[in-house]
Design a protein around this motif. Structure first.
Motif, short mmCIF file in Angstrom:
data_model
loop_
_atom_site.label_atom_id
_atom_site.label_comp_id
_atom_site.label_asym_id
_atom_site.label_seq_id
_atom_site.Cartn_x
_atom_site.Cartn_y
_atom_site.Cartn_z
N ARG A 39 0.83 -1.20 0.00
CA ARG A 39 0.00 0.00 0.00
C ARG A 39 0.86 1.26 0.00
N ASN A 40 1.88 1.30 0.87
CA ASN A 40 2.74 2.48 0.94
C ASN A 40 3.58 2.67 -0.31
N ILE A 41 4.14 1.57 -0.81
CA ILE A 41 4.96 1.67 -2.03
C ILE A 41 4.11 2.13 -3.21
N SER A 42 2.88 1.63 -3.30
CA SER A 42 1.99 2.04 -4.40
C SER A 42 1.73 3.54 -4.35
N LYS A 43 1.50 4.07 -3.15
CA LYS A 43 1.28 5.52 -3.01
C LYS A 43 2.53 6.30 -3.40
N ALA A 44 3.71 5.78 -3.02
CA ALA A 44 4.95 6.46 -3.37
C ALA A 44 5.17 6.45 -4.88
N LEU A 45 4.87 5.34 -5.54
CA LEU A 45 5.11 5.24 -6.98
C LEU A 45 4.15 6.12 -7.78
N GLU A 46 3.01 6.48 -7.19
CA GLU A 46 2.10 7.41 -7.86
C GLU A 46 2.66 8.84 -7.90
N LEU A 47 3.68 9.10 -7.07
CA LEU A 47 4.28 10.43 -6.99
C LEU A 47 5.60 10.51 -7.73
N SER A 48 5.98 9.45 -8.42
CA SER A 48 7.32 9.39 -9.03
C SER A 48 7.28 8.61 -10.34
N ASP A 49 8.43 8.61 -11.04
CA ASP A 49 8.51 7.90 -12.31
C ASP A 49 9.20 6.56 -12.14
N GLN A 50 9.72 6.03 -13.23
CA GLN A 50 10.32 4.69 -13.23
C GLN A 50 11.60 4.60 -12.40
N SER A 51 12.23 5.71 -12.09
CA SER A 51 13.47 5.66 -11.30
C SER A 51 13.17 5.11 -9.89
N ALA A 52 12.04 5.50 -9.30
CA ALA A 52 11.65 4.96 -7.99
C ALA A 52 11.22 3.51 -8.11
N LYS A 53 10.53 3.18 -9.20
CA LYS A 53 10.10 1.78 -9.42
C LYS A 53 11.32 0.88 -9.57
N LYS A 54 12.35 1.38 -10.22
CA LYS A 54 13.59 0.61 -10.39
C LYS A 54 14.25 0.36 -9.04
N SER A 55 14.28 1.38 -8.16
CA SER A 55 14.85 1.21 -6.82
C SER A 55 14.05 0.20 -6.02
N TYR A 56 12.73 0.27 -6.14
CA TYR A 56 11.87 -0.70 -5.44
C TYR A 56 12.14 -2.12 -5.94
N ASP A 57 12.23 -2.29 -7.25
CA ASP A 57 12.47 -3.63 -7.81
C ASP A 57 13.83 -4.17 -7.36
N ASN A 58 14.85 -3.31 -7.30
CA ASN A 58 16.18 -3.75 -6.84
C ASN A 58 16.13 -4.21 -5.39
N LEU A 59 15.45 -3.43 -4.53
CA LEU A 59 15.33 -3.81 -3.12
C LEU A 59 14.55 -5.11 -2.98
N LYS A 60 13.54 -5.28 -3.79
CA LYS A 60 12.74 -6.51 -3.73
C LYS A 60 13.56 -7.72 -4.15
N GLU A 61 14.35 -7.56 -5.21
CA GLU A 61 15.21 -8.66 -5.67
C GLU A 61 16.25 -9.02 -4.62
N GLN A 62 16.75 -8.03 -3.89
CA GLN A 62 17.74 -8.28 -2.85
C GLN A 62 17.12 -8.88 -1.58
N GLY A 63 15.81 -9.03 -1.56
CA GLY A 63 15.14 -9.62 -0.40
C GLY A 63 14.96 -8.66 0.77
N PHE A 64 15.04 -7.36 0.50
CA PHE A 64 14.93 -6.38 1.58
C PHE A 64 13.58 -6.46 2.27
N TYR A 65 12.50 -6.49 1.50
CA TYR A 65 11.16 -6.50 2.08
C TYR A 65 10.85 -7.84 2.75
N SER A 66 11.35 -8.91 2.18
CA SER A 66 11.16 -10.23 2.81
C SER A 66 11.87 -10.28 4.16
#
Length: 204
Positions: A95-122
């Motif tokens: 929910r929070n990430i979705s709200k953040a991505l509505e305020l930004s472009d693909q650069s924030a989405k790329k950072s989110y995807d990198n953190l997700k791949e690294q297992g940060f959220y898990s």
């Protein structure tokens, strides 16, 4: 008889002058009244009433440029709040990430995807870690467009055993987009990147 005629002529001239003066005064008063009426209508149209908690609060419409730094700082703060305020709950994170991505472009989405791949959220979920952020300051350069910003913040990683503080510095640019319920300030963060994200020394 001539004296009576002169008196009548003099009286007529006085009446003529008085009438002329009265007409000019009426025109002036009417013009002033019309001017003040337009001014009052303009002032009334400049007033905006916002309903907050059941109360009407008066606000004033101004040019956007006068409020630009305030709106940009709040947009940057909102984005960082949503992107970095996380709880060990997948739905809260999404929910929070979705709200953040509505305020930004693909650069924030790329950072989110990198953190997700690294297992940060898990790791946050499995270790029951909550993350909070405090915005210390936001530096702006509104003389150029897109508008440049640099954000200084402090992150807190809250575990059951200890709390770790981290220094966070990010930068990016903002461009104008249409306002909406999901993006009330009408900006989009682009070319967003993290410059520093390091642990702060523990306080004794």
């Amino acid at each position: 008889m001539f004296s009576q005629l002169r008196n009548i002529d003099t009286a007529f001239r006085h009446i003529k002058r008085f009438s002329l003066f009265l007409i000019i005064a009426c025109i002036f008063i009417s013009g002033f009244a019309i001017y003040k009426s337009y001014e009052m209508v303009g002032n009334a149209q400049a007033k905006v009433y916002i309903l907050a908690n059941g109360k009407a609060i008066e606000a004033f419409s101004t040019e956007r440029k006068s409020n630009l730094p305030v709106e940009i700082r709040d947009h940057v703060k909102m984005f960082h709040h949503y992107f970095f305020t996380l709880d060990p709950d997948e739905k809260v994170i999404q929910r929070n990430i979705s709200k953040a991505l509505e305020l930004s472009d693909q650069s924030a989405k790329k950072s989110y995807d990198n953190l997700k791949e690294q297992g940060f959220y898990s790791n946050l979920i499995s270790a029951n870690i909550s993350q909070e952020i405090t915005i210390d300051s936001v530096q702006l350069d509104i003389e150029q467009y897109p508008y440049y910003f640099r954000c200084y913040a402090t992150q807190q990683l809250i575990r059951s055993s200890a709390t770790v503080n981290r220094k966070l510095v990010t930068q990016g640019y903002l461009r104008n987009v249409g306002r909406s319920d999901n993006n009330p300030h009408g900006f989009l963060i682009q070319r967003w990147e993290t410059l520093e994200n390091s642990d702060l020394p523990l306080k004794p």
